[in-house]
Each structure stands twice: as C-alpha cells, then as structure tokens.
Design a protein around this motif. Sequence first.
Motif, PDB file in Angstrom:
ATOM      1  N   THR A   1      66.778 -36.956  57.009  1.00 53.42           N
ATOM      2  CA  THR A   1      65.600 -36.263  57.547  1.00 53.42           C
ATOM      3  C   THR A   1      65.476 -36.518  59.049  1.00 53.42           C
ATOM      4  OG1 THR A   1      64.478 -36.409  55.418  1.00 53.42           O
ATOM      5  CG2 THR A   1      63.088 -36.017  57.362  1.00 53.42           C
ATOM      6  N   PHE A   2      65.687 -37.771  59.463  1.00 50.91           N
ATOM      7  CA  PHE A   2      65.646 -38.095  60.889  1.00 50.91           C
ATOM      8  C   PHE A   2      66.651 -37.248  61.653  1.00 50.91           C
ATOM      9  CE2 PHE A   2      67.117 -40.248  64.653  1.00 50.91           C
ATOM     10  CZ  PHE A   2      65.935 -40.594  65.286  1.00 50.91           C
ATOM     11  N   ARG A   3      67.872 -37.169  61.142  1.00 49.96           N
ATOM     12  CA  ARG A   3      68.917 -36.381  61.812  1.00 49.96           C
ATOM     13  C   ARG A   3      68.496 -34.925  61.971  1.00 49.96           C
ATOM     14  NH1 ARG A   3      73.931 -38.591  62.167  1.00 49.96           N
ATOM     15  NH2 ARG A   3      74.277 -40.485  60.997  1.00 49.96           N
ATOM     16  N   ARG A   4      67.961 -34.331  60.903  1.00 51.84           N
ATOM     17  CA  ARG A   4      67.550 -32.919  60.966  1.00 51.84           C
ATOM     18  C   ARG A   4      66.439 -32.711  61.988  1.00 51.84           C
ATOM     19  NH1 ARG A   4      67.888 -33.296  55.542  1.00 51.84           N
ATOM     20  NH2 ARG A   4      65.631 -33.363  55.263  1.00 51.84           N
ATOM     21  N   ARG A   5      65.485 -33.620  62.042  1.00 51.48           N
ATOM     22  CA  ARG A   5      64.322 -33.441  62.919  1.00 51.48           C
ATOM     23  C   ARG A   5      64.585 -33.812  64.375  1.00 51.48           C
ATOM     24  NH1 ARG A   5      59.282 -35.964  59.471  1.00 51.48           N
ATOM     25  NH2 ARG A   5      59.495 -34.556  57.706  1.00 51.48           N
ATOM     26  N   TYR A   6      65.412 -34.835  64.599  1.00 53.02           N
ATOM     27  CA  TYR A   6      65.453 -35.440  65.924  1.00 53.02           C
ATOM     28  C   TYR A   6      66.813 -35.500  66.607  1.00 53.02           C
ATOM     29  CZ  TYR A   6      60.787 -36.983  64.614  1.00 53.02           C
ATOM     30  OH  TYR A   6      59.468 -37.011  64.229  1.00 53.02           O
ATOM     31  N   THR A   7      67.863 -35.010  65.965  1.00 47.02           N
ATOM     32  CA  THR A   7      69.179 -35.123  66.590  1.00 47.02           C
ATOM     33  C   THR A   7      69.931 -33.805  66.600  1.00 47.02           C
ATOM     34  OG1 THR A   7      70.452 -35.705  64.610  1.00 47.02           O
ATOM     35  CG2 THR A   7      69.373 -37.516  65.794  1.00 47.02           C
ATOM     36  N   ARG A   8      70.986 -33.794  67.395  1.00 46.20           N
ATOM     37  CA  ARG A   8      71.927 -32.669  67.443  1.00 46.20           C
ATOM     38  C   ARG A   8      73.322 -33.250  67.655  1.00 46.20           C
ATOM     39  NH1 ARG A   8      71.424 -30.654  73.676  1.00 46.20           N
ATOM     40  NH2 ARG A   8      70.597 -32.616  74.440  1.00 46.20           N
ATOM     41  N   VAL A   9      74.298 -32.589  67.060  1.00 40.25           N
ATOM     42  CA  VAL A   9      75.690 -32.978  67.268  1.00 40.25           C
ATOM     43  C   VAL A   9      76.188 -32.240  68.495  1.00 40.25           C
ATOM     44  CG1 VAL A   9      78.012 -32.959  66.286  1.00 40.25           C
ATOM     45  CG2 VAL A   9      76.033 -33.419  64.821  1.00 40.25           C
ATOM     46  N   VAL A  10      76.842 -32.968  69.396  1.00 36.73           N
ATOM     47  CA  VAL A  10      77.340 -32.384  70.635  1.00 36.73           C
ATOM     48  C   VAL A  10      78.875 -32.382  70.572  1.00 36.73           C
ATOM     49  CG1 VAL A  10      77.321 -32.497  73.155  1.00 36.73           C
ATOM     50  CG2 VAL A  10      75.321 -33.287  71.855  1.00 36.73           C
ATOM     51  N   GLY A  11      79.406 -31.323  69.988  1.00 37.63           N
ATOM     52  CA  GLY A  11      80.854 -31.202  69.853  1.00 37.63           C
ATOM     53  C   GLY A  11      81.450 -32.460  69.262  1.00 37.63           C
ATOM     54  N   LYS A  12      82.531 -32.910  69.859  1.00 40.97           N
ATOM     55  CA  LYS A  12      83.194 -34.129  69.405  1.00 40.97           C
ATOM     56  C   LYS A  12      82.713 -35.352  70.176  1.00 40.97           C
ATOM     57  CE  LYS A  12      87.293 -31.718  67.897  1.00 40.97           C
ATOM     58  NZ  LYS A  12      88.735 -31.593  67.970  1.00 40.97           N
ATOM     59  N   ARG A  13      81.742 -35.158  71.081  1.00 39.20           N
ATOM     60  CA  ARG A  13      81.266 -36.254  71.926  1.00 39.20           C
ATOM     61  C   ARG A  13      80.372 -37.223  71.183  1.00 39.20           C
ATOM     62  NH1 ARG A  13      79.019 -33.897  77.322  1.00 39.20           N
ATOM     63  NH2 ARG A  13      78.958 -36.096  77.856  1.00 39.20           N
ATOM     64  N   GLY A  14      79.561 -36.724  70.258  1.00 39.19           N
ATOM     65  CA  GLY A  14      78.676 -37.617  69.529  1.00 39.19           C
ATOM     66  C   GLY A  14      77.378 -36.955  69.131  1.00 39.19           C
ATOM     67  N   VAL A  15      76.384 -37.772  68.835  1.00 38.37           N
ATOM     68  CA  VAL A  15      75.070 -37.322  68.399  1.00 38.37           C
ATOM     69  C   VAL A  15      74.054 -37.699  69.479  1.00 38.37           C
ATOM     70  CG1 VAL A  15      73.296 -37.553  66.617  1.00 38.37           C
ATOM     71  CG2 VAL A  15      75.714 -37.630  65.984  1.00 38.37           C
ATOM     72  N   SER A  16      73.206 -36.742  69.807  1.00 37.82           N
ATOM     73  CA  SER A  16      72.181 -36.941  70.825  1.00 37.82           C
ATOM     74  C   SER A  16      70.812 -36.660  70.234  1.00 37.82           C
ATOM     75  CB  SER A  16      72.429 -35.986  71.998  1.00 37.82           C
ATOM     76  OG  SER A  16      71.378 -36.058  72.951  1.00 37.82           O
ATOM     77  N   LEU A  17      69.796 -37.315  70.777  1.00 38.94           N
ATOM     78  CA  LEU A  17      68.432 -36.940  70.432  1.00 38.94           C
ATOM     79  C   LEU A  17      68.181 -35.534  70.971  1.00 38.94           C
ATOM     80  CD1 LEU A  17      66.467 -40.192  71.320  1.00 38.94           C
ATOM     81  CD2 LEU A  17      67.189 -39.417  69.046  1.00 38.94           C
ATOM     82  N   ILE A  18      67.321 -34.801  70.302  1.00 41.21           N
ATOM     83  CA  ILE A  18      66.940 -33.487  70.818  1.00 41.21           C
ATOM     84  C   ILE A  18      65.927 -33.667  71.941  1.00 41.21           C
ATOM     85  CG2 ILE A  18      67.420 -32.299  68.644  1.00 41.21           C
ATOM     86  CD1 ILE A  18      64.327 -32.263  68.190  1.00 41.21           C
ATOM     87  N   GLU A  19      65.630 -32.561  72.594  1.00 40.85           N
ATOM     88  CA  GLU A  19      64.633 -32.563  73.663  1.00 40.85           C
ATOM     89  C   GLU A  19      63.529 -31.586  73.316  1.00 40.85           C
ATOM     90  OE1 GLU A  19      67.422 -31.264  76.556  1.00 40.85           O
ATOM     91  OE2 GLU A  19      67.710 -33.267  77.356  1.00 40.85           O
ATOM     92  N   LYS A  20      62.400 -31.790  73.932  1.00 40.19           N
ATOM     93  CA  LYS A  20      61.313 -30.831  73.813  1.00 40.19           C
ATOM     94  C   LYS A  20      61.659 -29.598  74.650  1.00 40.19           C
ATOM     95  CE  LYS A  20      57.916 -34.516  73.334  1.00 40.19           C
ATOM     96  NZ  LYS A  20      56.785 -35.189  73.982  1.00 40.19           N
ATOM     97  N   ARG A  21      60.876 -28.542  74.526  1.00 39.92           N
ATOM     98  CA  ARG A  21      61.132 -27.306  75.279  1.00 39.92           C
ATOM     99  C   ARG A  21      61.188 -27.530  76.789  1.00 39.92           C
ATOM    100  NH1 ARG A  21      60.659 -22.398  72.521  1.00 39.92           N
ATOM    101  NH2 ARG A  21      59.828 -22.617  70.425  1.00 39.92           N
TER     102      ARG A  21
END
Length: 134
Positions: free
Chosen positions: A44-64
């Motif tokens: 659930t945390f991953r769906r709400r707060y993260t994004r996968v950035v290609g093969k580089r890794g996982v990043s927190l999302i940003e607000k608008r």
Amino acid sequence: WYRNGLKFTCTRCGDCCTGAPGYTWVSEPEIAILSRRLGLDDATFRRRYTRVVGKRGVSLIEKRNNDCVFWAAGRGCTVYEDRPKQCRTWPFWRSNIAEGSDWDEAAEHCPGINRGKRHAAADISAVASDDGLP
C-alpha cells in the motif's frame, strides 16, 4: 579540497524538499520503516507514495507543485525521524563534495551550508561514500 572540514547545520527550511522536480530515492528497508510509521503494509505504501524510475530505483512521489510528498508547509518534514538516507546525508552527497565549485553551487540553494557546525573531512567522506543516491 575540504581537508579542513565543512560547515553545515540544517535550518529545516525545506529548500531541498520543495521546488524543482527530482528524485528522493528509497531503499527496501526505508520503505519498510516508512510503511510501519504510517501504519501501512509495504504494498500500500508503494502504491501511494512511490514510483519506479526505470532501472535506477524507487523514488518517493512528489506533490503537483514538486514538493516532497512528506513535506507540509508550516510543519516541515512529516517523517523527519525516519526520512530516507538521501535526505539524512544532505548536503554531503558525492556530487556536492566532488569539487569546491559543486559545494558552492549547493550553497546557493541551501542556507545551512557554510554555517554552523564544522564537520570533519573523514566524516564527510564516510557519509558521501554511502549517501543514498544511485
């Protein structure tokens, strides 16, 4: 170039958490810690707060407005005690200490750089070697 150490004390101004778009990298252990902090399972945390950035890794999302998802105006970082390593190691990132000019450029956007506590060169190098960045 920083053999005499560097001064830095975080002012918690949020300049590194707000403004321009970017990435806040999170590791698997950091995801687990943040999930527990928020009372969520990892998926659930991953769906709400993260994004996968290609093969580089996982990043927190940003607000608008490009602010970190965990930055709150008037409060600051809402997960400060459990913030990712990338956040905890600022400004002693490899990219900021490679050359004196890199440090000076970072200082243009961070009021805590060149002020406050002097950090020893050996400590800076140790932090930079594991700064949380890919």
